[in-house]
Design an enzyme around this catalytic site. Sequence first.
Site, PDB file in Angstrom:
ATOM      1  N   LEU A   1      12.627 -63.883 -61.303  1.00  0.00           N
ATOM      2  CA  LEU A   1      13.625 -63.852 -60.225  1.00  0.00           C
ATOM      3  C   LEU A   1      14.114 -62.427 -60.022  1.00  0.00           C
ATOM      4  O   LEU A   1      14.696 -61.824 -60.921  1.00  0.00           O
ATOM      5  CB  LEU A   1      14.805 -64.757 -60.577  1.00  0.00           C
TER       6      LEU A   1
ATOM      7  N   GLY B   1      17.838 -60.712 -55.895  1.00  0.00           N
ATOM      8  CA  GLY B   1      19.271 -60.451 -55.681  1.00  0.00           C
ATOM      9  C   GLY B   1      19.562 -58.987 -55.390  1.00  0.00           C
ATOM     10  O   GLY B   1      18.780 -58.106 -55.738  1.00  0.00           O
TER      11      GLY B   1
ATOM     12  N   ARG C   1      27.265 -56.439 -58.455  1.00  0.00           N
ATOM     13  CA  ARG C   1      28.137 -55.943 -59.516  1.00  0.00           C
ATOM     14  C   ARG C   1      27.700 -54.578 -60.075  1.00  0.00           C
ATOM     15  O   ARG C   1      28.457 -53.919 -60.776  1.00  0.00           O
ATOM     16  CB  ARG C   1      28.210 -56.995 -60.645  1.00  0.00           C
TER      17      ARG C   1
ATOM     18  N   LYS D   1      19.260 -54.017 -58.091  1.00  0.00           N
ATOM     19  CA  LYS D   1      19.561 -54.178 -59.517  1.00  0.00           C
ATOM     20  C   LYS D   1      18.339 -54.105 -60.419  1.00  0.00           C
ATOM     21  O   LYS D   1      18.317 -53.339 -61.386  1.00  0.00           O
ATOM     22  CB  LYS D   1      20.317 -55.486 -59.766  1.00  0.00           C
TER      23      LYS D   1
ATOM     24  N   THR E   1      19.685 -69.076 -57.572  1.00  0.00           N
ATOM     25  CA  THR E   1      18.486 -69.007 -58.417  1.00  0.00           C
ATOM     26  C   THR E   1      17.575 -70.232 -58.218  1.00  0.00           C
ATOM     27  O   THR E   1      16.346 -70.108 -58.305  1.00  0.00           O
ATOM     28  CB  THR E   1      18.881 -68.880 -59.896  1.00  0.00           C
TER      29      THR E   1
ATOM     30  N   GLY F   1      26.315 -68.758 -68.092  1.00  0.00           N
ATOM     31  CA  GLY F   1      26.352 -70.213 -68.025  1.00  0.00           C
ATOM     32  C   GLY F   1      26.455 -70.778 -69.439  1.00  0.00           C
ATOM     33  O   GLY F   1      25.820 -70.265 -70.352  1.00  0.00           O
TER      34      GLY F   1
ATOM     35  N   ASN G   1       2.214 -15.838 -56.801  1.00  0.00           N
ATOM     36  CA  ASN G   1       1.235 -16.838 -56.345  1.00  0.00           C
ATOM     37  C   ASN G   1       1.454 -17.308 -54.919  1.00  0.00           C
ATOM     38  O   ASN G   1       0.628 -18.004 -54.364  1.00  0.00           O
ATOM     39  CB  ASN G   1       1.258 -18.047 -57.289  1.00  0.00           C
TER      40      ASN G   1
ATOM     41  N   ALA H   1       1.904  -1.347 -68.271  1.00  0.00           N
ATOM     42  CA  ALA H   1       3.231  -1.913 -68.043  1.00  0.00           C
ATOM     43  C   ALA H   1       3.773  -1.464 -66.696  1.00  0.00           C
ATOM     44  O   ALA H   1       3.519  -0.348 -66.246  1.00  0.00           O
ATOM     45  CB  ALA H   1       4.170  -1.473 -69.158  1.00  0.00           C
TER      46      ALA H   1
END
Length: 457
Positions: free
Chosen positions: A9, A12, A16, A23, A79, A140, A386, A423
């Site tokens: 599932l 949703g 929250r 989510k 659900t 639940g 470059n 250098a």
Amino acid sequence: MENRYAIVLAAGQGTRMKSKKYKVLHPVLGRPMVQHVIDQLQALQLKKVMTIVGHGAEQVKQQLGESSEFVLQEEQLGTGHAVKQAAPMIGNEQGVTLVVCGDTPLLTADTLAALFDQHVQSQAKATVLTTTITDPTGYGRVIRDDDGNVAKIVEHKDATSDQLLVNEINTGTYCFDNELLFDALNKVSNDNAQGEYYLPDVIEILKQANETIAAYQTTDPDETIGVNDRVALAKAEKVMKNRINLEHMRNGVSIIDPDNTYIGPSVRIEQDVVVEPGCIINGETIIRTGSIIGPHTEINNCVIGENTIIKQSVAADSDIGNNVNIGPYAHIRPEATIGDEVKIGNFVEVKKANIENKSKVSHLSYIGDAEIGKNVNVGCGTITVNYDGEKKYLTKIEDDAFIGCNANLIAPVTIGKGALVAAGSTINKDVEADALSIARSKQVNKQSYAKRINKHK
Ligand code: UD1
Ligand code: CA
């Protein structure tokens, strides 16, 4: 074995979370939650895995790709309604269907396999994965009858004050007899506190039809955390981090400060690697034996050879050899290939470059779009020029060349084998093998000038 299906599932919005991101796409240790769930299902040899998508459907599909089939739930009515959307695909099949939420990222394949097995052995028509926790707020509640059998599941918002005291919770994971599941879903109503079609109501419906209902209790409540908000997300991150770190330590990896070490689920680390505090290691990274990573190092999608040391640095999408020394404060950007016994020192940035064995870029350099041979010494402050504002060009430095400090190598350019660049030179023409190239104005010393200038101050 009977047909086994799974429904995930993931439709949703996840209100929250208070987030623009859907989510189930929020990451735990760098991997989206729903991906963790699918990863675990992969081990179970299922006939079909279906993910119910709605909010963010395109992103979820893109994330999961081939590993799942998808069913669209256009409106998120609960659900139970979500599972019902799979009826056209499997509603008439015989078999067992696992339903799992996309926001329970810590569930393991072992637990899911045990749930399947117990469901089949007990010949139940529905088996709920439950656990007992000290603070069941939001979950639940599993309501049992006088004989201790599961009678129904009551959502927090619908629970009486007595029911709220129950500590056994529905983890949102179930096995069902497939045909009975879809029959029962037709009988679920939305007459409840949230006005939604609840999947857990199927339990009471089957119970009242005298079907056998079972519960499978897991003793590890951390495994079943449902992530509804950022507090739970942080908790899930912590649990998974500990789980992964423990496994590495048991396999022979030293993790000096496991609380401050974040290793993603697909990272492979060989024994006798030391991970110092403050490291974040993600993606398909492999670290071979004897290497020392950190402190404070971030690695994503890299292969790192044996006995290599990487300190206070960032590396991504690159291959790093054996006995390499990197950092402190180096940045290895994508598509770098670094050979054995190479040194990449402090404040060096490397991008899309191939640096062969025993070469050194020890201080303050930018090496981008480059091929550097063996035994090359790149002096402090040297830069591969470059980019001309439009295109990127290649710098080639052949074996045994020596680049003096602060040289600019304007690409496309090749420095031949064994050549020496003085250098401070700005080089825009190729340098032949074994040549010395100097490209800077001659030094002029003017006698007593400093004294004369200082007089006027
Ligand atoms: C759900 C269970 C609860 C259980 C908890 C475990 C219900 C009614 N409640 O509550 O008993 O204790 O999980 O974590 O099932 N979704 C859809 N379509 C929808 C609604 C939800 O696909 O129409 C998905 C969500 O994206 C989510 C999952 O289903 O991944 C669970 O939904 P969520 O709203 O998080 O349920 P909980 O309130 O946590
Ligand atoms: Ca949830």
